[in-house]
Design a protein around this motif. Structure first.
Motif, mmCIF file in Angstrom:
data_model
loop_
_atom_site.group_PDB
_atom_site.id
_atom_site.type_symbol
_atom_site.label_atom_id
_atom_site.label_comp_id
_atom_site.label_asym_id
_atom_site.label_seq_id
_atom_site.Cartn_x
_atom_site.Cartn_y
_atom_site.Cartn_z
ATOM 1 N N LYS A 52 0.817 -1.220 0.000
ATOM 2 C CA LYS A 52 0.000 0.000 0.000
ATOM 3 C C LYS A 52 0.850 1.270 0.000
ATOM 4 N N HIS A 53 2.096 1.190 0.468
ATOM 5 C CA HIS A 53 2.941 2.371 0.595
ATOM 6 C C HIS A 53 4.218 2.183 -0.233
ATOM 7 N N ILE A 54 4.548 3.204 -1.000
ATOM 8 C CA ILE A 54 5.730 3.157 -1.859
ATOM 9 C C ILE A 54 6.646 4.316 -1.490
ATOM 10 N N ILE A 55 7.910 3.996 -1.184
ATOM 11 C CA ILE A 55 8.926 5.029 -0.967
ATOM 12 C C ILE A 55 9.766 5.098 -2.232
ATOM 13 N N MET A 56 9.912 6.321 -2.731
ATOM 14 C CA MET A 56 10.650 6.491 -3.987
ATOM 15 C C MET A 56 11.426 7.804 -3.923
ATOM 16 N N PRO A 57 12.458 7.957 -4.782
ATOM 17 C CA PRO A 57 13.186 9.226 -4.807
ATOM 18 C C PRO A 57 12.280 10.363 -5.269
ATOM 19 N N LYS A 58 12.462 11.521 -4.675
ATOM 20 C CA LYS A 58 11.643 12.672 -5.045
ATOM 21 C C LYS A 58 11.854 13.058 -6.509
ATOM 22 N N SER A 59 13.046 12.790 -7.037
ATOM 23 C CA SER A 59 13.337 13.114 -8.443
ATOM 24 C C SER A 59 12.496 12.294 -9.406
ATOM 25 N N ASN A 60 11.931 11.197 -8.942
ATOM 26 C CA ASN A 60 11.113 10.338 -9.809
ATOM 27 C C ASN A 60 9.623 10.687 -9.778
ATOM 28 N N GLU A 61 9.261 11.772 -9.086
ATOM 29 C CA GLU A 61 7.838 12.143 -9.022
ATOM 30 C C GLU A 61 7.215 12.328 -10.406
ATOM 31 N N PRO A 62 7.919 12.926 -11.410
ATOM 32 C CA PRO A 62 7.291 13.060 -12.738
ATOM 33 C C PRO A 62 6.918 11.711 -13.364
ATOM 34 N N ASP A 63 7.604 10.624 -12.969
ATOM 35 C CA ASP A 63 7.301 9.319 -13.545
ATOM 36 C C ASP A 63 5.954 8.769 -13.087
ATOM 37 N N LEU A 64 5.384 9.353 -12.034
ATOM 38 C CA LEU A 64 4.098 8.868 -11.555
ATOM 39 C C LEU A 64 2.987 9.107 -12.567
ATOM 40 N N ARG A 65 3.205 10.065 -13.476
ATOM 41 C CA ARG A 65 2.179 10.331 -14.482
ATOM 42 C C ARG A 65 1.983 9.136 -15.415
ATOM 43 N N ASP A 66 2.991 8.276 -15.520
ATOM 44 C CA ASP A 66 2.863 7.095 -16.390
ATOM 45 C C ASP A 66 1.993 6.011 -15.773
ATOM 46 N N ILE A 67 1.716 6.122 -14.473
ATOM 47 C CA ILE A 67 0.938 5.093 -13.794
ATOM 48 C C ILE A 67 -0.534 5.462 -13.888
#
Length: 831
Positions: A749-764
């Motif tokens: 339910k929880h995902i930790i990811m680098p802040k620099s990868n936030e733009p990649d969330l648009r692909d989900i």
């Protein structure tokens, strides 16, 4: 052993000896010969002879096509030979050198693993000396006559025969070296008397002379026919000149030449090309039509007339219609479709400007060469077909996988026998237009050899500044490729030569997510498989739950090829039930898949059942999708850092960096430094048979280490990905979309990811993003604040109990997380 000694010259031959059958040849006494054996029956006989008295019987088969002869298939007279040398070759064959001893007659054949024979030496009966001398002299003269008549024998063979003084050896050697029938050679071997043997060979030489006389007669007739044809050629040339004068200078060409000339005129060729083609046509008109050179030129001109020098198909540059076709043929691939539509939109606007005269018409077709890259089965080839369909152009696919010869692209020069143009020119002839969509499939699998590098030949083809003047070796004249729309495909773009890659624009095809595969299966794969297996939609129903389980538990791929195969398997089994009358309509649910496909082949990983000390959850990426990865740490007495689970160098460096970071911050995290220095810290990555590599497991490794050393459990519902540094910075990674989808499938339910990868969330997809919580982090403190039970505050106040011994801490054992069922053939994981 009984020995026949009826003649003082007869050698000692054992009564029973092994037999080596030979095909199509006869060996005579006193000869030294090589025998090549490949059949098991012959090799076994040679081994037996070598182990015994080194005497073997060489005897001919009556029918050379029999592979496993028995005694009935062999002649009754053969040659007893002494084995001089045996050599066994690496391929299993045997080469034997023998010297022939004497003619022997076989009394009886016996067979076990090989043939043996009871033999009796045939005594030599000389006959009258005067008759023998006369026959010997006649045989020598007849042989000289045959040789002078042109019978082809090597000088060494002729010299060896002429040097024979013994009449019997003379007859034997002549019979051996001349190409008589096997039956005739065997008859010479079976003849017991010298005079009879000489007479038989003389008869054979007489027959040979008659054959040679007939051959000479045939040669003379052929030469006469050639001379006649040459004379007819000159007469035809004179008739052409006469006809030209009678018709006021018109050329009296043959119908074929006139037809070719008319076709060439209709092509509308440019000046230099027209000049070269006319030169070849004029050469053909002056040649004899049956000559070999005329056939080569005729084939060349046929190729020229069949090429689309000025034939084009009208482009249907309607972006909206193209979008409709792409959506109709393919589900998903939104980025790819957008880039293709942008490409077509640019062409549409250029065409409009060219029609208004604002730009040159030649500039309409200029643009980048697209290369579709991605794993197999994601739709690279099929979307190229859709582009051709949307444009209204012909479609040509050129498979370049394994091509190692430059002539595959440029063709062969006409000087070679069987020369033909390269694949590009062949494809254009097949298309019938000069502006088709040409798919260069598998361009990353081009090879190179001593015959040239085909990838270098493609440089000119794919360069818009050069390909308007492409010259195929076979054509020898330039052909304009500037209007061709080239599209390339590749699985591994890094394998494409840099110079070739520089001429292309990469469009990346990512792997399909499970939701996309489900829609593709429902819209395309299932209807196609039902049609191919003779089923109607009202005869079978496969539920969405069944398709979802089929996707997750029976296939593991980036594309949908295996998914279609599994759907086809279900359809075939249903078809069998319907054809057998077991049912009239079948509904396939997720629980019934085992009935059709057997046990599940893949079991996706699931989240840990509870918070556990030393157990963190990472994420990894493979070309067939993402998944989660458990990282376990145990602290026990000893020294050093131990890493297990078949991990690569980069992942090992991530573990060392995490440990260094922990030592640096040990006091802040209430971790005893002496405990670290005097303990063996064992970090294990389960599924040890699967290679794992990559830096993005750094955050999960650090969490597992800190949890084990501090005694504070890591959260079981949190998965993380990101690279760490010695100072605790959290760096960006790749493949976030696939990793998140794998974690979602595992129940995270929880995902930790680098802040620099936030733009990649648009692909989900939005519905997946809304069902999960994402925690962007810039440093390891922010990671630990989410991944550790109680957060960073629990670490800083020392809320845990340092672990020792096994996986659990001093407070007691901690339950191990469920382990994934690993499958043969899993792709290497990239963390």
């Amino acid at each position: 052993m009984p020995i026949d000694k009826s003649s003082p010259e007869v050698p000692n031959i054992p009564f029973n000896i092994p037999v080596c059958p030979v095909r199509g040849s006869v060996i005579y006494p006193t000869m030294v010969q090589h025998i090549d054996a490949s059949r098991a029956i012959s090799i076994a006989a040679i081994d037996a002879a070598t182990a015994e008295d080194k005497v073997i019987l060489i005897v001919s088969q009556r029918d050379k096509d029999v592979d496993e002869p028995t005694g009935e298939d062999l002649y009754d007279v053969g040659t007893a030979c002494s084995v001089l040398r045996v050599r066994k070759n690496p391929d299993g064959t045997v080469q034997m050198l023998v010297t022939a001893l004497a003619r022997v007659r076989v009394a009886r054949y016996t067979q076990t693993d090989y043939l043996r024979a009871d033999v009796q030496v045939m005594p030599v009966k000389a006959g009258k000396s005067v008759e023998l001398q006369a026959l010997s002299r006649e045989l020598s003269e007849k042989f000289e006559s045959v040789i002078q008549g042109g019978k082809g024998l090597t000088p060494d063979a002729v010299q060896a025969i002429q040097a024979k003084e013994d009449p019997g050896e003379l007859a034997d050697f002549i019979a051996f070296h001349l190409d008589f029938r096997l039956e005739d050679k065997q008859a010479v071997l079976e003849e017991a008397t010298l005079t009879g043997r000489l007479k038989k060979v003389l008869t054979l030489l007489d027959a040979e002379q008659e054959v040679m006389a007939v051959q000479q007669k045939i040669r003379a007739q052929v030469k006469e026919e050639i001379d006649r044809n040459q004379r007819e050629y000159y007469l035809r040339e004179q008739m052409k000149v006469i006809q030209k004068e009678l018709h006021g200078g018109e050329d009296g060409e043959t119908d074929e030449t006139e037809e070719l000339r008319a076709k060439i005129e209709a092509l509308g060729l440019s000046g230099d090309v027209k000049k070269e083609i006319d030169r070849e046509l004029n050469r053909l008109s002056r040649m004899h039509p049956d000559s070999a050179e005329a056939s080569v030129i005729r084939t060349y001109l046929t190729w020229v007339t069949e090429l689309p020098w000025n034939v084009r198909s009208d482009d249907q540059l309607d972006v909206n219609e193209a979008a409709r076709i792409l959506d109709e043929d393919h589900y998903g691939l939104e980025k790819v479709k957008d880039r293709v539509l942008e490409y077509l939109a640019v062409r549409q606007l250029r065409k409009a400007r060219a029609e208004r005269g604002e730009i040159d018409a030649a500039d309409v077709n200029k643009g980048p060469i697209l290369v579709f890259t991605g794993p197999p089965g994601v739709g690279k080839t099929s979307i190229a077909q859709s582009i051709a369909k949307a444009l209204g152009r012909k479609y040509v696919r050129i498979a370049l996988g394994g091509a190692r010869d430059e002539s595959d692209i440029r063709g062969h020069r006409r000087t070679y026998i069987g020369a033909m143009p390269g694949r590009l020119i062949q494809g254009l002839r097949t298309a019938g237009t000069k502006n088709p969509v040409v798919l260069l499939d598998e361009v990353d699998k081009l090879g190179s050899s001593h015959q040239g590098d085909p990838s270098s030949a493609l440089l000119e083809v794919l360069d818009p500044a050069q390909n308007f003047n492409f010259t195929d070796h076979y054509l020898g004249v330039p052909f304009d490729l500037s209007e061709v729309m080239f599209i390339a495909t590749a699985n591994y773009p890094e394998q494409i030569p840099p110079a070739l890659m520089d001429r292309m624009e990469v469009i990346d095809f990512s792997s399909y997510i499970e939701q996309e595969k489900l829609e593709i299966a429902k819209r395309y794969l299932l209807p196609r498989q039902l049609n191919q297996n003779g089923l109607k939609g009202n005869q079978i129903q496969i539920t969405d739950a069944a398709l979802e389980r089929l996707i997750s538990n029976y296939t593991r791929e980036a594309g949908v090829r295996n998914l279609e195969r599994e759907i086809g398997t279900v359809a075939r089994k249903v078809a069998r039930r319907l054809a057998g009358g077991d049912a009239k309509r079948v509904k396939v649910t997720d629980k019934e898949l085992d009935r059709y496909l057997g046990q599940s082949r893949y079991t996706p990983e699931t989240e840990a059942r509870e918070d556990t000390v030393g157990l963190a959850t990472g994420m990894f990426y493979t070309p067939v999708g993402g998944d989660i990865l458990f990282i376990e740490t145990s602290v026990s007495p000893g020294k050093g850092l131990l890493l297990t689970g078949q991990i690569g160098d980069v992942m090992k460096e991530s573990a060392r960096a995490a440990l260094t970071y922990i030592k640096t911050n040990a006091e802040r995290f209430h971790i005893d430094k002496d405990k670290i220095d005097n303990s063996e810290i064992h970090v294990h990555f389960p599924a040890g048979a699967i290679p794992k590599e990559g830096p993005s497991a750094g955050g999960a490794i650090a969490t597992s280490l800190i949890s084990a050393l501090s005694g504070i459990p890591a959260r079981h519902d949190v998965a993380m990905t990101g690279e760490i540094t010695l100072t605790g910075r959290y760096l960006p990674i790749g493949g976030l979309k696939e990793k998140v989808l794998g974690a979602r499938r595992a129940g995270i339910k929880h995902i930790i990811m680098p802040k620099s990868n936030e733009p990649d969330l648009r692909d989900i997809p939005l519905h997946l993003r809304s069902s999960m919580a994402f925690h962007p982090a810039e440093n390891l403190d922010q990671v630990l604040d989410v991944s550790i039970v109680g957060g960073l505050a629990a670490l800083e106040r020392g809320a845990g109990t340092p672990a020792s011994g096994g996986e659990g801490g001093e407070g007691g054992p901690v339950k191990r997380a469920p382990r994934r069922k690993r499958n043969v053939g899993d792709a290497p994981a990239s963390a």
